[in-house]
Design an enzyme around this catalytic site. Structure first.
Site, mmCIF file in Angstrom:
data_model
loop_
_atom_site.group_PDB
_atom_site.id
_atom_site.type_symbol
_atom_site.label_atom_id
_atom_site.label_comp_id
_atom_site.label_asym_id
_atom_site.label_seq_id
_atom_site.Cartn_x
_atom_site.Cartn_y
_atom_site.Cartn_z
ATOM 1 N N GLU A 173 71.805 62.208 113.605
ATOM 2 C CA GLU A 173 71.484 61.144 113.074
ATOM 3 C C GLU A 173 72.618 60.034 113.408
ATOM 4 O O GLU A 173 73.697 60.048 112.952
ATOM 5 C CB GLU A 173 71.080 60.470 111.797
ATOM 6 C CG GLU A 173 70.680 59.143 111.252
ATOM 7 C CD GLU A 173 70.634 58.946 109.744
ATOM 8 O OE1 GLU A 173 69.635 58.227 109.393
ATOM 9 O OE2 GLU A 173 71.436 59.409 109.048
ATOM 10 N N HIS A 175 62.220 59.876 106.090
ATOM 11 C CA HIS A 175 62.412 59.423 104.868
ATOM 12 C C HIS A 175 62.961 58.145 104.584
ATOM 13 O O HIS A 175 62.887 57.670 103.425
ATOM 14 C CB HIS A 175 63.118 60.642 104.124
ATOM 15 C CG HIS A 175 64.597 60.762 104.749
ATOM 16 N ND1 HIS A 175 64.751 61.179 106.079
ATOM 17 C CD2 HIS A 175 65.780 60.725 104.216
ATOM 18 C CE1 HIS A 175 66.206 61.058 106.441
ATOM 19 N NE2 HIS A 175 66.516 60.835 105.281
ATOM 20 N N ASP A 176 63.641 57.615 105.526
ATOM 21 C CA ASP A 176 64.330 56.059 105.413
ATOM 22 C C ASP A 176 63.261 54.955 106.223
ATOM 23 O O ASP A 176 63.845 53.984 106.106
ATOM 24 C CB ASP A 176 65.457 56.304 106.262
ATOM 25 C CG ASP A 176 66.663 57.086 105.869
ATOM 26 O OD1 ASP A 176 66.485 57.208 104.245
ATOM 27 O OD2 ASP A 176 67.497 57.674 106.329
ATOM 28 N N ASP A 218 59.954 70.791 94.652
ATOM 29 C CA ASP A 218 60.858 71.964 94.814
ATOM 30 C C ASP A 218 60.822 73.121 95.678
ATOM 31 O O ASP A 218 59.690 72.781 96.228
ATOM 32 C CB ASP A 218 60.953 72.821 93.105
ATOM 33 C CG ASP A 218 59.478 73.102 92.626
ATOM 34 O OD1 ASP A 218 58.947 73.805 93.150
ATOM 35 O OD2 ASP A 218 59.209 72.517 91.359
ATOM 36 N N ASP A 242 69.635 69.968 106.469
ATOM 37 C CA ASP A 242 70.279 68.646 106.484
ATOM 38 C C ASP A 242 71.902 68.867 106.226
ATOM 39 O O ASP A 242 72.245 69.480 105.304
ATOM 40 C CB ASP A 242 69.799 67.659 105.526
ATOM 41 C CG ASP A 242 69.661 66.106 106.092
ATOM 42 O OD1 ASP A 242 70.618 65.744 106.872
ATOM 43 O OD2 ASP A 242 68.386 65.719 105.924
ATOM 44 N N ASP A 245 55.498 70.265 93.782
ATOM 45 C CA ASP A 245 56.120 70.374 92.569
ATOM 46 C C ASP A 245 55.423 71.760 91.942
ATOM 47 O O ASP A 245 54.250 71.553 91.580
ATOM 48 C CB ASP A 245 55.995 69.254 91.532
ATOM 49 C CG ASP A 245 56.399 69.698 90.268
ATOM 50 O OD1 ASP A 245 57.448 70.485 89.962
ATOM 51 O OD2 ASP A 245 56.239 69.134 89.073
ATOM 52 N N ASP A 277 57.504 69.722 86.412
ATOM 53 C CA ASP A 277 58.466 68.357 85.874
ATOM 54 C C ASP A 277 58.368 67.110 86.549
ATOM 55 O O ASP A 277 59.298 66.315 86.321
ATOM 56 C CB ASP A 277 59.939 69.205 85.912
ATOM 57 C CG ASP A 277 60.344 69.441 87.277
ATOM 58 O OD1 ASP A 277 59.675 69.209 88.494
ATOM 59 O OD2 ASP A 277 61.460 70.045 87.624
ATOM 60 N N ASP A 295 73.495 64.015 109.055
ATOM 61 C CA ASP A 295 73.437 62.723 108.767
ATOM 62 C C ASP A 295 74.591 61.681 109.271
ATOM 63 O O ASP A 295 75.583 62.151 109.180
ATOM 64 C CB ASP A 295 73.351 62.782 107.297
ATOM 65 C CG ASP A 295 73.218 61.370 106.467
ATOM 66 O OD1 ASP A 295 71.922 61.121 106.757
ATOM 67 O OD2 ASP A 295 73.832 61.071 105.643
#
Length: 554
Positions: A252, A321-322, A31, A100, A23, A27, A198
């Site tokens: 995927e 990430h999954d 990013d 992605d 970051d 915040d 995806d």
């Protein structure tokens, strides 16, 4: 084995989940400028490609996999100027950027869905709408509950194989496909180097939308995975978009076997490689909240089957990430975390295929000790737990706490651990998701200071793979398949210059393990190992807890 040389076969891919990476503005949300600030870390690892998780405009119901505008950047991540700066910085470092691509569904905030809801300009046919108050079939969402949502404004149901805010596009509509291809070419013209696609094998649903098998954890998947036109639509997509550029594509694909995968990724197939999930289910029961004990022979059997039977190129991943953190899932995140992290890295870099490293994997990040449902952000975890509560299967989160701790996607989404400061160097603000309390010990700064760290070992493995074609293009032969603790295999590459062979031996146990195996008597120079001193062998190998060795064979 496909031995035609291409850059993406020889590449190492580093996956960045931008919301949790770095970051730059305080915040609490990662990013694009934060990614730019940390590119030196990715470059120093030896990565060739960055796969960037979605940064498009989105209401963020599913952390960016619910896209409302494919050609805009979500404001929390920055601007299109920031993205273009990132692309230039990546290319200046001789790396490539893969975006992605989420085109099985859009956000219900997307202009297409708004027009579809209002039946404007023939957009009603962009999505699956059906009459009636009740669901047209018994399909379930991958996040729990019915895959159909009643829209009061329209008075009909729309299909969503994931969250109710993610409406499935009807790919049988040629106008949908045309709009998708136009958008993909827009990004390709901007200079990206490929797509990670995806759940791409779900785009074709069967005519009539038949009922699914209620015994399946994901009811209906036997119909909507690898549907009747999936292959044709992907071939059309390739021909109309990325085949006209020098790209890397990885799809995927859920519920896909080796035979079907070969159609997708063979030399004539529409994709370069794909992500399958067979090895991700070795520790999963018949339902998401049903754990299962896994054993090494099962994991070896699944991955070896893909190594030897796939007609095409493998992608190699153990987490993303999954998925949970690998040392917590497949090895030891306690006493032997360092050895475990190195052992799993050795596996990743010595199998046949393109290795994918997920942020934090290279420092041995671990699962988070979740203690309440309120701590979680993951729609899948929350949906599955709430569904079980509503069905009366459980009364409280504590009954499934251990399962959620082991399985939640949020394990991979806790902020990247850069240093030992309050929020691990991820942000100066309040992080959007809790930082793992072990960050004071497990972080990049500490790994940089430690010559024996997991991070340093990853760098060594990248170099070893670069210097040994046998680890990229060599054939794979599994040895001692039924051994409960050892995973051993041989890689062999024969060229005009001769034959190169290596022997890989991995001890997945927390005790010393002794084994006699074929080819060990030919073990010569140690190419790489995760213990400093490697004893000599005369055909009998004695391996310490979570020890990994790679030998040249003489």
């Amino acid at each position: 084995m496909d031995r035609e040389r291409t850059w993406w076969k020889e590449a190492v891919v580093y996956q960045i989940y931008p919301k949790s990476f770095n970051d730059s503005d305080g915040d609490g949300v990662g990013d694009l400028q934060g990614v730019i600030d940390r590119l030196d870390h990715v470059e120093s690892l030896g990565a060739d490609v960055i796969w960037l998780n979605p940064v498009y405009e989105s209401p963020q119901a599913d952390n960016g996999y619910d896209i409302s505008d494919y050609r805009a950047i979500h404001e929390a991540y920055g601007t299109m100027d920031d993205w273009e700066e990132l692309l230039a910085e990546v290319h200046d470092r001789d790396m490539r950027l893969v975006m992605d691509l989420v085109v099985n569904h859009t956000s219900t905030d997307h202009e297409w869905f708004r027009k579809s809801r209002e039946d404007e300009d023939d957009y009603r046919g962009y999505y699956y709408w059906r009459d009636g108050e009740g669901p047209p079939n018994n399909w379930k969402s991958g996040f729990g509950g019915s895959a159909w949502e009643h829209d009061e404004e329209v008075g009909e149901q729309y299909l969503h194989l994931f969250d109710r805010t993610q409406a499935d596009l009807d790919w049988d509509n040629a106008e949908v496909r045309e709009d998708v291809y136009e958008m993909m070419n827009w990004w390709l013209e901007k200079g990206i180097d490929g797509f990670r696609m995806d759940v791409i094998n779900l785009v074709s649903k069967p005519e009539g939308l038949p009922d699914g098998d209620p015994e399946q954890d994901w009811t209906g998947i036997e119909h909507f995975a690898n549907g009747p036109n999936a292959q044709a639509y992907l071939e059309e997509m390739a021909e109309r978009t990325y085949e006209n550029y020098d790209t890397m594509t990885v799809g995927e694909c859920v519920d896909v076997d080796v035979e079907t995968a070969s159609d997708y990724v063979s030399a004539e197939g529409p994709m370069d490689m794909l992500f399958h999930f067979e090895h991700m289910f070795v520790d999963v029961g018949d339902r998401w909240l049903s754990p299962a004990e896994w054993d090494l022979p099962d994991l070896k059997a699944v991955m070896s089957h893909w190594q030897t039977e796939l007609d095409g190129w493998n992608s190699l991943y153990l987490t993303n990430h999954d998925q949970p953190r690998i040392v917590s899932r497949f090895a030891d995140d306690g006493e032997y975390r360092r050895q475990s992290g190195k052992l799993l890295a050795t596996l990743l870099f010595t199998l046949s295929g393109t290795p994918y490293v997920y942020q934090g994997q290279e420092i041995g990040m671990t699962n988070y000790p979740w203690s309440s449902l309120d701590e979680l952000d993951d729609l899948q975890s929350i949906g599955k737990v709430e569904e079980a509560m509503e069905a009366g299967e459980i009364d409280a989160f504590e009954e499934v706490q251990d399962i959620v701790r082991a399985r939640s996607r949020d394990n991979a989404r806790t902020p990247m651990q850069w240093d030992e400061s309050e929020h691990a160097g991820f942000t100066d603000g309040e992080p959007w998701l809790a930082v793992n309390p072990d960050h004071d010990e497990i972080n990049v700064a500490a790994a940089e200071r430690d010559e024996d760290s997991i991070l340093q070992y990853y760098r060594t493995l990248v170099d070893v793979r670069d210097e040994n074609d046998v680890l990229v293009y060599g054939d794979y032969q599994l040895l001692i398949p039924d051994h409960e603790e050892l995973w051993a295999y041989r890689r062999t590459l024969t060229t005009d210059e001769g034959t190169d062979e290596v022997l890989v031996v991995l001890n997945f146990d927390d005790t010393e393990t002794v084994a006699t195996l074929d080819h060990a008597e030919r073990a010569g120079e140690v190419v790489v190992a995760n213990y400093d001193e490697v004893p000599t062998t005369d055909g009998v190998l004695t391996l310490r807890p979570y020890e990994a060795r790679v030998y040249e064979l003489e």
